[in-house]
Scaffold this motif. Structure first.
Motif, mmCIF file in Angstrom:
data_model
loop_
_atom_site.group_PDB
_atom_site.id
_atom_site.type_symbol
_atom_site.label_atom_id
_atom_site.label_comp_id
_atom_site.label_asym_id
_atom_site.label_seq_id
_atom_site.Cartn_x
_atom_site.Cartn_y
_atom_site.Cartn_z
ATOM 1 N N GLU A 66 4.627 -6.726 19.992
ATOM 2 C CA GLU A 66 3.239 -5.375 20.094
ATOM 3 C C GLU A 66 3.862 -4.710 18.939
ATOM 4 O O GLU A 66 4.960 -3.741 18.920
ATOM 5 N N ASN A 67 2.560 -4.858 17.981
ATOM 6 C CA ASN A 67 2.528 -3.963 17.315
ATOM 7 C C ASN A 67 1.650 -3.472 17.349
ATOM 8 O O ASN A 67 0.414 -3.743 17.132
ATOM 9 N N THR A 68 1.824 -1.032 17.164
ATOM 10 C CA THR A 68 0.651 -0.495 17.223
ATOM 11 C C THR A 68 -0.511 0.030 16.174
ATOM 12 O O THR A 68 0.310 -0.513 14.881
ATOM 13 N N ASN A 69 -1.458 -0.251 15.930
ATOM 14 C CA ASN A 69 -2.385 0.156 14.947
ATOM 15 C C ASN A 69 -2.613 1.621 13.990
ATOM 16 O O ASN A 69 -2.074 2.651 15.434
ATOM 17 N N GLU A 70 -1.989 1.316 13.245
ATOM 18 C CA GLU A 70 -1.675 3.135 12.488
ATOM 19 C C GLU A 70 -3.254 3.830 12.640
ATOM 20 O O GLU A 70 -4.063 2.955 12.138
ATOM 21 N N SER A 71 -3.321 4.784 12.665
ATOM 22 C CA SER A 71 -4.740 5.970 12.583
ATOM 23 C C SER A 71 -5.507 5.474 11.446
ATOM 24 O O SER A 71 -4.598 5.815 10.215
ATOM 25 N N GLU A 72 -6.802 5.702 11.356
ATOM 26 C CA GLU A 72 -7.150 5.876 9.954
ATOM 27 C C GLU A 72 -6.904 6.726 9.225
ATOM 28 O O GLU A 72 -7.090 7.841 8.594
ATOM 29 N N GLU A 73 -6.391 8.009 10.229
ATOM 30 C CA GLU A 73 -7.001 9.718 10.098
ATOM 31 C C GLU A 73 -5.131 9.688 9.233
ATOM 32 O O GLU A 73 -5.784 10.427 8.393
ATOM 33 N N GLU A 74 -4.730 8.796 9.388
ATOM 34 C CA GLU A 74 -3.191 8.846 8.395
ATOM 35 C C GLU A 74 -3.105 8.361 6.755
ATOM 36 O O GLU A 74 -3.009 9.201 5.938
ATOM 37 N N LYS A 77 -10.044 5.766 4.946
ATOM 38 C CA LYS A 77 -10.583 4.770 5.695
ATOM 39 C C LYS A 77 -10.017 3.074 5.151
ATOM 40 O O LYS A 77 -10.281 3.285 4.009
ATOM 41 N N ALA A 78 -9.417 2.160 5.357
ATOM 42 C CA ALA A 78 -9.810 0.713 5.631
ATOM 43 C C ALA A 78 -10.804 0.287 4.390
ATOM 44 O O ALA A 78 -11.334 0.272 4.953
ATOM 45 N N ILE A 79 -9.810 -0.198 3.581
ATOM 46 C CA ILE A 79 -11.026 -1.368 2.979
ATOM 47 C C ILE A 79 -11.417 -2.294 2.874
ATOM 48 O O ILE A 79 -11.822 -3.269 2.668
ATOM 49 N N ILE A 80 -9.790 -2.404 2.907
ATOM 50 C CA ILE A 80 -8.866 -4.483 3.327
ATOM 51 C C ILE A 80 -7.642 -3.750 4.032
ATOM 52 O O ILE A 80 -7.443 -3.381 4.524
ATOM 53 N N ARG A 81 -7.990 -4.985 5.456
ATOM 54 C CA ARG A 81 -7.252 -5.121 6.498
ATOM 55 C C ARG A 81 -7.157 -6.237 7.040
ATOM 56 O O ARG A 81 -7.870 -6.863 7.668
ATOM 57 N N GLU A 82 -5.925 -6.665 6.629
ATOM 58 C CA GLU A 82 -5.202 -8.310 6.559
ATOM 59 C C GLU A 82 -4.109 -8.401 7.946
ATOM 60 O O GLU A 82 -3.549 -9.653 8.010
ATOM 61 N N ARG A 83 -3.232 -7.316 7.609
ATOM 62 C CA ARG A 83 -2.787 -7.276 8.705
ATOM 63 C C ARG A 83 -1.933 -7.159 9.773
ATOM 64 O O ARG A 83 -3.565 -6.434 10.796
ATOM 65 N N ARG A 84 -1.451 -7.904 10.338
ATOM 66 C CA ARG A 84 -1.649 -8.162 12.359
ATOM 67 C C ARG A 84 -1.279 -6.644 13.097
ATOM 68 O O ARG A 84 0.430 -6.802 13.021
#
Length: 132
Positions: A66-74, A77-84
């Motif tokens: 399991e890998n937790t999602n990094e918060s967008e606040e850090e 805004k994500a432009i491309i999101r390919e990492r799982r």
């Protein structure tokens, strides 16, 4: 004018690759068998070893990461999101009994390697001939 294009062999190849990548939501792994054990090598890049769970129950091995999602606040805004992100899991059943107490696991550079010994009762034995 609309021109109908016939798929080429290359088009079919890339479409098949895309289907395989999309269908494989779990971990990719290789399994090798020797006389005494199985070796399972799984790719789990980007996962911390503390977030990888390995279980064996009734000769079914389950690897979950399991890998937790990094918060967008850090990061903004994500432009491309390919990492799982999230949870991936893979289970496989061994055809013979294995020794759960002797399994060894090693995790280096995103590659998990498990050595899973076969149970003593399924290992080949040499039978000595008694001479009379």
């Amino acid at each position: 004018m609309l021109i109908r294009r016939t798929p080429t062999q290359m088009d079919r190849f890339f479409n098949e690759m895309a289907r395989n990548v999309t269908a494989n939501h779990g971990l990719t792994l290789d399994v090798h068998e020797s006389e005494n054990d199985y070796t399972v090598v799984a790719d789990v890049p980007g996962y911390d070893a503390d977030n990888i769970d390995i279980r064996l129950h009734d000769d079914v091995l389950t690897i979950t990461a399991e890998n937790t999602n990094e918060s967008e606040e850090e990061r903004g805004k994500a432009i491309i999101r390919e990492r799982r992100y999230g949870k991936v899991s893979r289970s496989l059943r061994f055809p013979v009994n294995v020794n759960a107490d002797a399994i060894e696991a090693q995790y280096t550079d995103g590659v998990l390697t498990l050595t899973i010994p076969k149970a003593e009762e399924v290992k080949p034995r040499r039978i000595e001939i008694n001479r009379a």
